[in-house]
Design an enzyme around this catalytic site. Sequence first.
Site, PDB file in Angstrom:
ATOM      1  N   CYS A   4       0.843  -1.197   0.000  1.00 46.84           N
ATOM      2  CA  CYS A   4       0.000   0.000   0.000  1.00 46.84           C
ATOM      3  C   CYS A   4       0.882   1.253   0.000  1.00 46.84           C
ATOM      4  O   CYS A   4       1.709   1.439   0.898  1.00 46.84           O
ATOM      5  CB  CYS A   4      -0.908  -0.009   1.225  1.00 46.84           C
ATOM      6  N   CYS A   7       0.604   3.303   3.200  1.00 47.28           N
ATOM      7  CA  CYS A   7       1.303   2.651   4.318  1.00 47.28           C
ATOM      8  C   CYS A   7       2.809   2.860   4.187  1.00 47.28           C
ATOM      9  O   CYS A   7       3.504   3.044   5.191  1.00 47.28           O
ATOM     10  CB  CYS A   7       0.961   1.167   4.384  1.00 47.28           C
ATOM     11  N   ASP A  30      -1.012  16.455  -2.030  1.00 49.35           N
ATOM     12  CA  ASP A  30      -1.287  15.548  -3.140  1.00 49.35           C
ATOM     13  C   ASP A  30      -0.287  15.830  -4.256  1.00 49.35           C
ATOM     14  O   ASP A  30       0.019  16.987  -4.540  1.00 49.35           O
ATOM     15  CB  ASP A  30      -2.720  15.768  -3.642  1.00 49.35           C
ATOM     16  N   HIS A  46      -4.065   0.896   8.588  1.00 49.56           N
ATOM     17  CA  HIS A  46      -4.581   0.579   7.260  1.00 49.56           C
ATOM     18  C   HIS A  46      -6.043   0.152   7.341  1.00 49.56           C
ATOM     19  O   HIS A  46      -6.396  -0.801   8.023  1.00 49.56           O
ATOM     20  CB  HIS A  46      -3.765  -0.528   6.590  1.00 49.56           C
ATOM     21  N   ASN A  87     -13.657   9.420  -1.463  1.00 52.53           N
ATOM     22  CA  ASN A  87     -14.102   8.552  -2.548  1.00 52.53           C
ATOM     23  C   ASN A  87     -14.056   7.122  -2.032  1.00 52.53           C
ATOM     24  O   ASN A  87     -13.006   6.667  -1.569  1.00 52.53           O
ATOM     25  CB  ASN A  87     -13.191   8.697  -3.774  1.00 52.53           C
ATOM     26  N   GLY A  93     -14.078   6.717  -7.769  1.00 49.84           N
ATOM     27  CA  GLY A  93     -12.775   7.290  -8.091  1.00 49.84           C
ATOM     28  C   GLY A  93     -11.678   6.972  -7.104  1.00 49.84           C
ATOM     29  O   GLY A  93     -10.594   7.540  -7.191  1.00 49.84           O
ATOM     30  N   HIS A  98      -6.727   2.615   0.506  1.00 48.70           N
ATOM     31  CA  HIS A  98      -6.426   3.002   1.890  1.00 48.70           C
ATOM     32  C   HIS A  98      -7.329   4.200   2.148  1.00 48.70           C
ATOM     33  O   HIS A  98      -7.295   5.173   1.379  1.00 48.70           O
ATOM     34  CB  HIS A  98      -4.946   3.389   2.025  1.00 48.70           C
ATOM     35  N   HIS A 100      -8.885   7.505   2.721  1.00 48.16           N
ATOM     36  CA  HIS A 100      -8.289   8.839   2.690  1.00 48.16           C
ATOM     37  C   HIS A 100      -9.324   9.868   2.282  1.00 48.16           C
ATOM     38  O   HIS A 100     -10.311   9.562   1.629  1.00 48.16           O
ATOM     39  CB  HIS A 100      -7.076   8.901   1.753  1.00 48.16           C
ATOM     40  N   HIS A 102      -9.684  13.926   0.715  1.00 45.12           N
ATOM     41  CA  HIS A 102      -9.055  15.030   0.002  1.00 45.12           C
ATOM     42  C   HIS A 102      -9.566  16.321   0.631  1.00 45.12           C
ATOM     43  O   HIS A 102     -10.778  16.497   0.775  1.00 45.12           O
ATOM     44  CB  HIS A 102      -9.442  15.018  -1.480  1.00 45.12           C
TER      45      HIS A 102
END
Length: 113
Positions: A4, A7, A30, A46, A87, A93, A98, A100, A102
């Site tokens: 990952c 990770c 990003d 994770h 997402n 998308g 993992h 997350h 945005h």
Amino acid sequence: MKDCLFCQIIAGESPCRKVYEDEEVLVFHDLLPAAPVHVLIIPKAHVASMNEVKEEQLSVLAAIHRAAQIAARELGIDRTGYRLVNNCGSDAGQVIPHLHYHLLGGKKLGMTH
């Protein structure tokens, strides 16, 4: 999880431009920003997606939102506004499996439907 990317970033095996870090989450820029300010907020444990969050892990969602407030303030978008997006799954998308979020801002963002 060894394969990952997030990770690996948490473990220090892949570089990132950190904005904020605590014992539960990491916030970093990003690599392909979709707005002038675009950072990712990830839990250090994770979890593949929102669908995989177990009841005993719900506190990580609070930690993510707390980190969003801190990062928005650090990045100077707390007063002008920002978008926090998760997402979940490939149709939405999600590219990296993992959990997350945005955090996007730094300009007037268009409406989404």
